[in-house]
Design a protein around this motif. Structure first.
Motif, short mmCIF file in Angstrom:
data_model
loop_
_atom_site.label_atom_id
_atom_site.label_comp_id
_atom_site.label_asym_id
_atom_site.label_seq_id
_atom_site.Cartn_x
_atom_site.Cartn_y
_atom_site.Cartn_z
N ILE A 40 46.45 0.35 -5.63
CA ILE A 40 45.86 1.29 -6.58
C ILE A 40 46.64 2.59 -6.60
O ILE A 40 46.92 3.17 -7.66
N LEU A 90 44.74 -1.06 -14.40
CA LEU A 90 44.29 -0.28 -13.25
C LEU A 90 42.77 -0.34 -13.10
O LEU A 90 42.26 -0.53 -12.00
N GLU A 109 41.05 -2.11 -9.93
CA GLU A 109 40.21 -1.32 -9.04
C GLU A 109 38.79 -1.86 -8.98
O GLU A 109 38.17 -1.92 -7.91
#
Length: 563
Positions: free
Chosen positions: A431, A469, A473
């Motif tokens: 991340i 992303l 996540e």
């Protein structure tokens, strides 16, 4: 993993909601929906496809009796006062209901939510009980023939007539779902004060509906033009404020995008189960085709994509639920909901494209049989295509994502948080690296003065990077919570690991494309490429072996267990 959340700051990460958090009582809503779809809807899919409206209307009444239509309707108006996570759970399994799922989600979503969030007390009392029971069916009329993606550029117009003490509305609304079945429409039209939302009942004089459109898929949903000719609308039928209809349109559209995402997840799961079952049964060269690693890779890719999409959708729904609690305290609903516009668009784009990927591979696994109408995947393939166009095309949604991302970067993320902290754990490092690539691109584009609204290739890449992303996540947070709660599913852990690695690869590739293409002096470009090369990318796992294990686990699950 210890890190600040600058991009997605709405939730305490340790309270992050996952599908595993549903209680037994809440799971009953899923079982109720599943039973309704299996026993009542699926046997009628052919009748629905033939536009036997009486069949669909009876199904709406049944859904109302089960409480499925009134999940988000307050109890005082005949609903259940439940949240968006439950609504998403129902929409997800309703995704197994073919074209009826489209009719259902439009009614329970954009056909009902405007009254809940923006209606007066009188409007709520008049319409919500009927919509919650299925006595009336709702529809949402925004799109016009010449407006297309520019939905707020409406030519429909309403003029106040003092003599009649009513608004007189003229115009046409195109591709209106539930058009032939609806009893009430939320219609958007221009006034002298700006775009305004009107409540238009089917019985009003001057309201008519054109013929059913002949569509590629979702053939059973009613789709037609709503024609409005000198329709007189009483002043009490204005929804929200005069001239503020754009706030209703945009916010309700965001809610629709999230609901569509859940439905896409449900349909994708259905396609995965069909593909897995067929792969175990189909023999080639005296071997079930699931024994071939290329087929295993397809099954694993489908399952991994669904896991990520599902994780992101429930994360967004949870954030909205927390925000809805503030609305109950008389805060402005439109502003609070708009804070989630980027996440809703991310879910819409990701889930619709994942659905396309999954149904396409399901057809491929079926081979020639997948092209035949006697196999269900053929219908799923056709029905899926509209989801990349529904509720704003994916191109429009990508522009929305990138614009909101750039605005957030420039105005709401403190400078010190643009430099990512050190983090713990392998997932945290993935991340961290992803955010560094994203922030580097945002800085380069800002410094070079690139207009992403004009040079839209950059907008596409930025939206894809931040979407990857968000999904990555979400999957990691879900897996880490399961581990923390002592309920870790090892297959889910492997899915998150592969998802993280492959998402980071795409983000890195997108960053290189942006930094290599952005218009600037050569020295700046070299500096950005140097910064790009200095970002520490963690080692990747052995992808093939993980995917083989995932495929084995997924095809061993029963339908009820399928992610």
């Amino acid at each position: 993993m210890k890190m600040k959340r600058a991009l997605f700051p709405y939730q305490d990460r340790r309270d992050f909601f996952t599908p595993e958090d549903f209680s037994d009582e809440e799971d009953l809503m899923l079982k109720t929906t599943a039973s309704f779809v299996k026993k009542s809807v699926k046997p009628q899919l052919e009748a629905i496809a033939q536009h036997q409206y009486s069949v669909a209307k009876q199904l709406f009444v049944q859904a109302g009796e089960l409480g499925l239509l009134g999940v988000e309707v307050p109890e005082e108006y005949g609903g259940l006062s439940l949240n968006k996570k439950i609504s998403g759970l129902i929409a997800e399994y309703m995704g197994h209901a073919g074209a009826f799922s489209v009719s259902f989600n439009i009614h329970a979503g954009v056909g009902t939510l405007p009254f809940i969030y923006f209606g007066t007390e009188g409007q709520k009392q008049k319409y919500l009980p009927k919509l919650a029971t299925g006595e009336w069916i709702g529809a949402y009329a925004l799109t016009e023939p010449d407006a297309g993606s520019d939905a707020l550029n409406s030519r429909s117009r309403a003029v106040w007539n003092e003599e009649k003490s009513a608004w007189v509305l003229n115009g046409e609304k195109q591709w209106i779902t539930n058009a032939h079945m609806a009893d009430v429409y939320v219609v958007f039209a221009q006034t002298d004060q700006g775009m305004t939302a009107f409540i238009v009942e089917r019985s009003f004089e001057g309201v008519s509906v054109g013929p059913e459109e002949k569509k590629m898929g979702i053939k059973g949903s009613s789709t037609a033009t709503l024609i409005l000719e000198e329709v007189e609308i009483p002043s009490g039928n204005i929804l929200g404020k005069i001239g503020k209809g754009h706030k209703i349109a945009l916010n309700i559209l965001n809610m629709a995008r999230l609901k569509l995402a859940f439905s896409n997840v449900g349909t994708a799961k259905q396609a995965l189960v069909l593909a897995g079952d067929y792969a175990k049964e189909r023999l080639q060269f005296q071997t079930p085709i699931i024994g071939f690693t290329m087929i295993q890779e397809k099954i694993a890719d489908m399952a991994i994509a669904i896991y990520g999409a599902e994780s992101a959708a429930y994360r967004t729904a949870d954030g909205l639920d927390r925000r809805m609690e503030l609305i109950e305290k008389d805060q402005d609903a439109s502003n609070l909901m708009f804070d989630f516009a980027m996440e809703c668009s991310i879910n819409k784009v990701k889930c619709s494209e994942i659905l396309d990927q999954v149904v396409d591979e399901a057809v491929q696994i079926h081979g020639g049989y997948g092209y035949m109408q006697e196999y269900e995947v053929e219908r799923l393939y056709r029905d899926a295509r509209i989801s990349r166009i529904f509720e704003g095309t994916n191109e429009i949604n990508r522009l929305t994502i990138s614009k909101l991302l750039m605005k957030q970067y420039l105005t709401t993320i403190p400078a010190e948080e643009k430099h990512i902290e050190e983090v713990e754990g392998q997932s945290g490092k993935w991340i961290q690296a992803s955010e560094q690539f994203l922030y580097l691109c945002l800085k380069a584009l800002t410094d070079a003065g690139v207009s992403i609204a004009q040079e839209q290739e950059y907008a596409r890449l930025l939206s894809d990077m931040v979407s990857d992303l968000y999904v990555m996540e979400s999957a990691f947070l879900r897996t880490e919570k399961s581990e923390r709660m002592g309920r870790l599913n090892e297959t889910h852990q492997m899915m998150a690991e592969v998802l993280g690695a492959e998402s980071l690869r795409r983000i890195k590739e997108g960053a290189f494309t942006i930094l290599s293409s952005v218009h600037s002096v050569e020295a700046d470009r070299k500096g950005w490429i140097t910064a790009y090369n200095n970002i520490d990318v963690p080692p990747f796992p052995e992808i093939f072996e993980l995917k083989r294990k995932i495929a084995k686990d997924v095809t061993a699950w029963k339908e009820a267990e399928a992610i």
